[in-house]
Design a protein around this motif. Structure first.
Motif, mmCIF file in Angstrom:
data_model
loop_
_atom_site.group_PDB
_atom_site.id
_atom_site.type_symbol
_atom_site.label_atom_id
_atom_site.label_comp_id
_atom_site.label_asym_id
_atom_site.label_seq_id
_atom_site.Cartn_x
_atom_site.Cartn_y
_atom_site.Cartn_z
ATOM 1 N N GLN A 51 2.827 -0.822 -0.002
ATOM 2 C CA GLN A 51 1.830 -1.156 1.012
ATOM 3 C C GLN A 51 1.266 -2.558 0.870
ATOM 4 O O GLN A 51 0.523 -3.010 1.740
ATOM 5 C CB GLN A 51 0.701 -0.125 0.995
ATOM 6 C CG GLN A 51 1.152 1.268 1.384
ATOM 7 C CD GLN A 51 -0.001 2.199 1.669
ATOM 8 O OE1 GLN A 51 -0.929 1.842 2.406
ATOM 9 N NE2 GLN A 51 0.058 3.384 1.103
ATOM 10 N N GLY A 52 1.603 -3.244 -0.200
ATOM 11 C CA GLY A 52 1.234 -4.637 -0.341
ATOM 12 C C GLY A 52 0.006 -4.884 -1.191
ATOM 13 O O GLY A 52 -0.845 -4.018 -1.365
ATOM 14 N N CYS A 111 4.759 -3.756 -9.596
ATOM 15 C CA CYS A 111 5.200 -2.753 -8.638
ATOM 16 C C CYS A 111 5.786 -1.585 -9.409
ATOM 17 O O CYS A 111 6.833 -1.727 -10.050
ATOM 18 C CB CYS A 111 6.241 -3.343 -7.682
ATOM 19 S SG CYS A 111 7.038 -2.129 -6.600
ATOM 20 N N TYR A 117 4.647 -7.833 -0.874
ATOM 21 C CA TYR A 117 5.198 -6.489 -0.808
ATOM 22 C C TYR A 117 6.355 -6.318 -1.783
ATOM 23 O O TYR A 117 7.158 -7.227 -1.975
ATOM 24 C CB TYR A 117 5.721 -6.184 0.597
ATOM 25 C CG TYR A 117 4.671 -6.212 1.680
ATOM 26 C CD1 TYR A 117 3.966 -5.063 2.011
ATOM 27 C CD2 TYR A 117 4.396 -7.380 2.376
ATOM 28 C CE1 TYR A 117 3.014 -5.088 3.008
ATOM 29 C CE2 TYR A 117 3.444 -7.415 3.376
ATOM 30 C CZ TYR A 117 2.752 -6.260 3.686
ATOM 31 O OH TYR A 117 1.807 -6.291 4.686
ATOM 32 N N TRP A 161 9.436 0.524 0.820
ATOM 33 C CA TRP A 161 8.442 -0.540 0.744
ATOM 34 C C TRP A 161 7.112 -0.035 0.227
ATOM 35 O O TRP A 161 6.713 1.098 0.502
ATOM 36 C CB TRP A 161 8.217 -1.151 2.134
ATOM 37 C CG TRP A 161 9.393 -1.897 2.641
ATOM 38 C CD1 TRP A 161 10.483 -1.385 3.271
ATOM 39 C CD2 TRP A 161 9.597 -3.304 2.552
ATOM 40 N NE1 TRP A 161 11.364 -2.383 3.587
ATOM 41 C CE2 TRP A 161 10.844 -3.575 3.158
ATOM 42 C CE3 TRP A 161 8.852 -4.356 2.025
ATOM 43 C CZ2 TRP A 161 11.359 -4.865 3.246
ATOM 44 C CZ3 TRP A 161 9.357 -5.644 2.110
ATOM 45 C CH2 TRP A 161 10.602 -5.879 2.721
#
Length: 125
Positions: free
Chosen positions: A117-118, A22, A94, A115
């Motif tokens: 978007q996964g 991430c 996520y 957050w």
């Protein structure tokens, strides 16, 4: 603006491994908290692992001993190393972040502001 972009998902057989990444951008907070969550179809979003500003970590009981959360501060990249994957680990994963999250709530999705978007993880038997 703050942006979180996940990558590294895929399909693996039970017992296999995956590493999720991430990359966070758009902020320069003096401290920050990041975490991984997952959500399977028809189920509530579940906290998986959290990484605090001081480097401390928390894990859901279901993944403890199998998953490891780490962070590279220079690149603002959060990682989730997933080993011994099980079919029940199948979910959309996520990445979340916030400037401050208290210890009791670091695996609670409602307290995070930002957050990604996964990225999909699928584990077959």
């Amino acid at each position: 603006q703050v942006q979180l972009v996940e990558s590294g998902g895929g399909s693996v057989q039970a017992g296999g491994s995956l590493t999720l990444s991430c990359v966070a951008s758009g902020f320069s907070w003096s401290s920050n908290y990041m975490a991984w969550f997952r959500q399977a179809p028809g189920k509530e979003r579940e906290g998986v692992a959290a990484f605090a500003s001081d480097g401390s970590t928390q894990y859901a009981d279901s993944v403890k001993g199998r998953f490891t959360i780490t962070k590279d501060y220079a690149s603002n990249t959060l990682y989730l190393q997933m080993n011994s994957l099980k079919p029940e680990d199948t979910a959309m994963y996520y990445c979340a972040a916030d400037q401050w999250v208290g210890y009791p709530a670091r695996l609670s999705s409602s307290v995070y502001t930002y957050w990604g978007q996964g990225t999909q993880v699928t584990v077959s038997s």
